[in-house]
Design a protein around this motif. Structure first.
Motif, PDB file in Angstrom:
ATOM      1  N   LYS A 109       0.875  -1.179   0.000  1.00 58.12           N
ATOM      2  CA  LYS A 109       0.000   0.000   0.000  1.00 58.12           C
ATOM      3  C   LYS A 109       0.905   1.220   0.000  1.00 58.12           C
ATOM      4  O   LYS A 109       1.911   1.242   0.707  1.00 58.12           O
ATOM      5  CB  LYS A 109      -0.871   0.002   1.255  1.00 58.12           C
ATOM      6  N   LEU A 110       0.538   2.243  -0.784  1.00 54.81           N
ATOM      7  CA  LEU A 110       1.479   3.345  -0.973  1.00 54.81           C
ATOM      8  C   LEU A 110       1.099   4.641  -0.262  1.00 54.81           C
ATOM      9  O   LEU A 110       1.908   5.566  -0.194  1.00 54.81           O
ATOM     10  CB  LEU A 110       1.702   3.591  -2.462  1.00 54.81           C
ATOM     11  N   GLY A 111      -0.127   4.720   0.249  1.00 53.09           N
ATOM     12  CA  GLY A 111      -0.478   5.879   1.096  1.00 53.09           C
ATOM     13  C   GLY A 111      -0.816   7.172   0.368  1.00 53.09           C
ATOM     14  O   GLY A 111      -1.161   8.150   1.009  1.00 53.09           O
ATOM     15  N   PHE A 112      -0.745   7.201  -0.964  1.00 47.84           N
ATOM     16  CA  PHE A 112      -1.159   8.437  -1.647  1.00 47.84           C
ATOM     17  C   PHE A 112      -2.421   8.197  -2.480  1.00 47.84           C
ATOM     18  O   PHE A 112      -2.942   7.086  -2.499  1.00 47.84           O
ATOM     19  CB  PHE A 112      -0.008   9.051  -2.461  1.00 47.84           C
ATOM     20  N   SER A 113      -2.914   9.247  -3.141  1.00 43.76           N
ATOM     21  CA  SER A 113      -4.183   9.186  -3.899  1.00 43.76           C
ATOM     22  C   SER A 113      -5.309   8.570  -3.076  1.00 43.76           C
ATOM     23  O   SER A 113      -6.037   7.688  -3.544  1.00 43.76           O
ATOM     24  CB  SER A 113      -4.008   8.404  -5.202  1.00 43.76           C
TER      25      SER A 113
END
Ligand code: ATP
Ligand code: MG
Length: 285
Positions: free
Chosen positions: A86-90
């Motif tokens: 999970k990348l945490g942006f958008s």
């Protein structure tokens, strides 16, 4: 030599943060406009610039090894791929909205209604879980105007601030899915590609941990040190350096973003002064 093929959105709400992520990981490549494919000159990776909707399919088929998409697109397309990180942006949510003037007493009011959406799978699952039968109208864009042109009673669309809904005379009544950007990966990567991916994930971890932490330096009377050290675990334990002033020390440590202000208040009460807080670029355990 093996190259990890990475699919990212060509232009849209994921593009800038995706490019930044690789930049922060020290991976250099030319992303000039109009390019559809490029190779990094300092990391064994190749980048493909695509429409976000196409990325899960390319990853499933092995055309790309990994890709970055919104979780909403990943779940909607239902392709056989792994969520690697999970990348945490958008960050955004998928919500049902109805005309602002109408009352809403709960999901049962959607029974038998026509709902316009670009996310028929996620919406269908939500309705099914709630025992509702509704008429899902799949449209590929400008979903918000559907009620005003008589195409549907309600819409199910991506919301971040809610201003688009407001501008179209709609109000949000149900949040059905919460999304953020995720890295998806093929289920059948070669060992060589897996090893490049784990190098990449190691760098992403260092960048993400750094963002969630701050470097802190403060001064305190020696009598307060035990309490202050208890508040600041640091990566191992804080660094304590004596000050020029007798009976005082400087404490250097790392502080998590999560409970940052509570910790600052506690440190001040414990006698800390002259507190400096500095961003950290990379953090490697
Ligand atoms: P493409 O041309 O590549 O098909 P698109 O128009 O389908 O792009 P974008 O609007 O760029 O898609 O959104 C890409 C992803 O970004 C969405 O799937 C969602 O996960 C996320 N997103 C959409 N809107 C927002 C928003 N307002 N704020 C934050 N994230 C958003
Ligand atoms: Mg799209």
């Amino acid at each position: 030599m093996d190259l990890l093929r990475i699919a990212i959105q060509k232009s849209g709400r994921l593009s800038e943060d995706s490019l930044n992520l690789f930049k922060e990981c020290g991976i250099k490549f030319d992303s000039g406009t109009g390019r559809l494919k490029t190779t990094s000159n300092n990391f064994p990776a190749e980048f493909l610039f695509l429409r976000d909707d196409d990325i899960p399919g390319y990853v499933e088929d092995g055309v790309a090894d990994i890709g970055i998409v919104g979780e909403n697109v990943h779940v909607e397309t239902g392709r056989h791929v792994e969520v690697v990180k999970k990348l945490g942006f958008s960050k955004c949510r998928l919500s049902i909205a109805i005309p602002r003037g109408e009352s809403y007493g709960g999901v049962q009011e959607l029974q038998g209604k026509a709902i316009a959406t670009s996310y028929p799978t996620i919406l269908g699952n939500f309705l099914k879980e709630n025992g509702i039968t509704a008429d899902i109208h799949e449209i590929s864009g400008s979903v918000e105007i559907a009620p005003s042109i008589g195409l549907a009673h309600a819409v199910c669309d991506i919301v971040s601030s809610g201003s688009t809904l407001l501008a179209n005379g709609l109000k949000e009544v149900e949040v059905i899915f919460r999304s953020e950007a995720v890295m998806i990966g093929s289920e059948k990567l070669s060992d060589a590609k897996r090893s490049i991916l784990s190098k990449l994930l190691f760098r992403i971890q260092a960048v993400q941990t750094a963002k969630n932490n701050k470097y802190i330096v403060l001064n305190a009377p020696n009598a307060s040190l035990p309490e202050i050290i208890g508040l600041l675990p640091g990566m191992k334990s804080p660094t304590i350096v004596p000050l020029g002033t007798e009976g005082w020390s400087a404490v250097h440590s790392v502080l998590s973003e999560e409970d940052f202000w509570d910790k600052i208040d506690a440190l001040r009460s414990a006698g800390a002064e002259g507190i400096l807080v500095v961003p950290i670029e990379k953090m490697i355990y």
